[in-house]
Design an enzyme around this catalytic site. Structure first.
Site, PDB file in Angstrom:
ATOM      1  N   HIS A  39       1.907   4.195  -2.727  1.00 30.96           N
ATOM      2  CA  HIS A  39       2.269   6.485  -2.532  1.00 30.96           C
ATOM      3  C   HIS A  39       3.304   6.105  -3.073  1.00 30.96           C
ATOM      4  O   HIS A  39       2.883   7.514  -3.384  1.00 30.96           O
ATOM      5  CB  HIS A  39       1.710   6.236  -1.429  1.00 30.96           C
ATOM      6  CG  HIS A  39       0.158   6.095  -0.030  1.00 30.96           C
ATOM      7  ND1 HIS A  39      -1.069   7.216  -1.113  1.00 30.96           N
ATOM      8  CD2 HIS A  39      -0.077   5.581   0.302  1.00 30.96           C
ATOM      9  CE1 HIS A  39      -1.510   7.347  -0.589  1.00 30.96           C
ATOM     10  NE2 HIS A  39      -1.703   5.676   0.325  1.00 30.96           N
ATOM     11  N   HIS A  43       0.616  -1.213  -0.025  1.00 32.31           N
ATOM     12  CA  HIS A  43      -0.011  -0.078   0.018  1.00 32.31           C
ATOM     13  C   HIS A  43       0.872   1.464  -0.105  1.00 32.31           C
ATOM     14  O   HIS A  43       0.876   2.170  -0.722  1.00 32.31           O
ATOM     15  CB  HIS A  43      -1.514   0.196   1.405  1.00 32.31           C
ATOM     16  CG  HIS A  43      -1.942   1.134   1.374  1.00 32.31           C
ATOM     17  ND1 HIS A  43      -3.273   1.485   0.909  1.00 32.31           N
ATOM     18  CD2 HIS A  43      -1.392   2.253   2.058  1.00 32.31           C
ATOM     19  CE1 HIS A  43      -3.568   2.838   1.313  1.00 32.31           C
ATOM     20  NE2 HIS A  43      -2.771   3.329   1.753  1.00 32.31           N
ATOM     21  N   GLU A  44       2.146   1.001   0.917  1.00 32.52           N
ATOM     22  CA  GLU A  44       2.640   2.875   1.109  1.00 32.52           C
ATOM     23  C   GLU A  44       3.979   2.046  -0.020  1.00 32.52           C
ATOM     24  O   GLU A  44       3.849   3.384  -0.629  1.00 32.52           O
ATOM     25  CB  GLU A  44       4.004   2.273   2.064  1.00 32.52           C
ATOM     26  CG  GLU A  44       2.711   2.979   3.533  1.00 32.52           C
ATOM     27  CD  GLU A  44       1.195   3.809   4.076  1.00 32.52           C
ATOM     28  OE1 GLU A  44       1.645   4.714   2.950  1.00 32.52           O
ATOM     29  OE2 GLU A  44       0.191   3.862   4.374  1.00 32.52           O
ATOM     30  N   GLU A  46      -4.379   7.492  -2.467  1.00 37.70           N
ATOM     31  CA  GLU A  46      -5.347   7.037  -2.425  1.00 37.70           C
ATOM     32  C   GLU A  46      -5.453   6.331  -3.415  1.00 37.70           C
ATOM     33  O   GLU A  46      -5.761   4.318  -3.437  1.00 37.70           O
ATOM     34  CB  GLU A  46      -6.506   6.774  -1.810  1.00 37.70           C
ATOM     35  CG  GLU A  46      -6.467   5.658  -0.310  1.00 37.70           C
ATOM     36  CD  GLU A  46      -5.792   5.592   0.851  1.00 37.70           C
ATOM     37  OE1 GLU A  46      -5.296   6.606   1.569  1.00 37.70           O
ATOM     38  OE2 GLU A  46      -5.631   4.402   1.624  1.00 37.70           O
TER      39      GLU A  46
HETATM   40 ZN    ZN Z   1      -2.591   5.288   2.056  1.00 36.93          ZN
END
Ligand code: ZN
Length: 507
Positions: free
Chosen positions: A272, A268-269, A298
């Site tokens: 980003h 997830h990170e 996101e």
């Molecule tokens: Zn996030």
């Protein structure tokens, strides 16, 4: 005209340098800083924050924007400017207007109340005592309304709050997308609840932290996060921050008895982080080298975490390696069982623990309440009941304690009303982009199955990452998909995936 642009870029460049310096202090505070340093660090951050605010709102910027022809009717400025300079002018104008319309006195009251509110919330959550937090929340709602009046809106005071996080998106836009989402999700969750639950014993075993880290780092590298222009460290609350466009920091945390926390957290990170590493070099050192909205940010993290990281083809490639690292934990678990386990759906009370299907329902609940709070159609004292009733309607479960209900998130206590929708918008944007991606990368599943993720990352670089703030979310969405944002692609993706996992019929 050109010298005005050059001057504005020079000012902006110094602001970006200060912002990144500020980020170094913030990153350090969350990762390495000794406990006792907090009060000095707060002073440092507050001084630097003040300097940045002063620069951001200087009359020099206002004058230059005027000379460049920027105004409410024409945020892009003069048509004589290059397209990328016009996008730059728009971004400066957006920030300048937002920051100068809120008087210094209101900023001060907001900061103070957020700090007091946060402390009160932490205590109230611990004691599950909403009444202790209610007066603070009341003040925070009043301050949000005051902010909204300063910023201005045409339709709903919530528009101005939302626009701070998702530029160009109105309450009506979000309400439309969320209504569609709710209509599709509620029956899907009900159908899953009636189906036989998956076996998730593999998630409940112990996984040594060092080996979790080994695997997490391998995956992070494979998806395309550059270790030469970033780092992965640990912190209590995982996050991504940029100390520069060539220095993107990710954090995660390891839980021995729940490996998905770190693994899917890292992916997830990483999503980003790759957005932050992917801005056009020409934009580095300017504010265009930034995410265009929280929702788009996101969408990148959730795409990698869920659409790639929780897909069957991805694990067809990675499960053999995972088993090699964790032979005992996976001995009696085949790929099929593993895949189902990491995609287990179950309505739960806590948003941050929610799965891919129920997650957006947690957000819809908050969005509906926030609108009522702002339009005062619900009194603060009635919020816990309103929460329970919405939770029943949307998720089919009701929290017994307010700590697991209306008090569970930090956002409102920090004055972050209008922030929540961006999380669910990320899911929706992501799948709208995937439609276009799959049309161009015909063999999407085959690439994942072969562990070849570079073309996927390259597509995102080309179509999304590189633009930074040069395109607003709506422009990005239209340019990529040729359509306005709709929940349909996301719902179709979910139905397709979970029909198979839960062997549903008639969904
Ligand atoms: Zn996030």
């Amino acid at each position: 005209m050109n010298e005005h642009i050059a001057q504005l870029k020079k000012i902006d460049n110094e602001i970006q340098l200060l912002q990144h310096t500020n980020a170094v202090l913030g990153w350090d505070q969350e990762t390495l800083m000794p406990q006792e340093a907090i009060s000095e660090r707060s002073e440092q951050l507050s001084l630097l924050g003040g300097i940045i605010h002063e620069r951001e709102t200087s009359s020099e910027i206002g004058d230059l924007l005027g000379k460049l022809g920027a105004g409410d009717e024409n945020p892009l400025g003069s048509e004589e400017l290059e397209p990328s300079d016009r996008a730059f002018v728009r971004a400066v104008y957006q920030d300048y207007v937002r920051l100068t319309r809120i008087p210094v006195d209101l900023v001060r009251r907001l900061t103070k109340k957020a700090s007091v509110g946060q402390a009160a919330w932490a205590k109230a959550r611990q004691d599950s005592d909403f009444a202790a937090f209610a007066p603070h929340l009341n003040d925070l709602i009043e301050l949000a309304l005051e902010t909204s009046e300063c910023l201005g809106y045409t339709d709903h005071p919530y528009d101005a709050l939302l626009d701070q996080y998702e530029p160009g998106m109105t309450t009506a836009d979000v309400a439309g997308v969320f209504a569609e989402l709710k209509e599709g999700l509620v029956p899907l969750v009900a159908a899953i609840a009636d189906a036989q639950q998956v076996n998730d014993r593999v998630l409940k075993r112990e996984y040594p932290e060092e080996l979790q880290e080994t695997f997490g780092r391998e995956v992070l590298k494979a998806i395309g996060f550059s270790g030469d222009r970033g780092r992965l460290d640990t912190s209590v609350h995982p996050f991504t921050t940029s100390l520069g466009s060539d220095d993107v920091r990710l954090t995660t945390r390891y839980d021995r008895s729940h490996f998905p926390t770190s693994l899917f957290g890292i992916i997830h990170e990483g999503g980003h982080g790759m957005y932050e590493q992917g801005f056009d070099r020409a934009y580095h050192g300017t504010r265009l080298a930034d995410g265009t909205s929280l929702g788009i940010h996101e969408s990148m993290s959730r795409f990698w975490e869920n659409v790639v990281g929780r897909s069957r083809p991805f694990w067809e490639h990675y499960y053999p390696r995972f088993r090699q690292l964790f032979p005992e934990q996976t001995e009696d678990v085949d790929l099929d069982e593993f895949y189902r386990a990491i995609n287990k759906v179950e309505p739960s009370l806590i948003r941050v623990e929610a799965d891919e299907v129920t997650y957006s329902l947690h957000i819809i609940l908050r969005f509906e309440l926030e609108q009522q709070m702002v339009s005062k159609s619900v009194s603060t004292n009635d919020l816990p009941d309103a929460w329970r009733s919405l939770s029943k309607d949307l998720l089919g479960i009701v929290p017994e304690r307010d700590a697991d209900g209306v008090l569970q998130d930090i956002h409102w206590s920090m004055g972050g009303i209008g922030y929540f929708p961006t999380y669910a918008l990320g899911n929706v944007y992501g799948l709208q982009f995937v439609g276009a991606m799959k049309a161009q990368l015909h063999e999407f599943d085959a690439l994942l199955r072969a562990g070849e993720l570079a073309p996927v990352k390259a597509w995102l670089d080309e179509n999304i990452h590189r633009h930074g703030r040069a395109k607003l979310p709506k422009e990005l969405c239209m340019d990529i998909s040729g359509a306005e944002l709709s929940a349909k692609p996301f719902l179709a993706y979910l139905r397709n995936k979970y029909r198979e996992i839960y062997r549903l019929s008639g969904v």
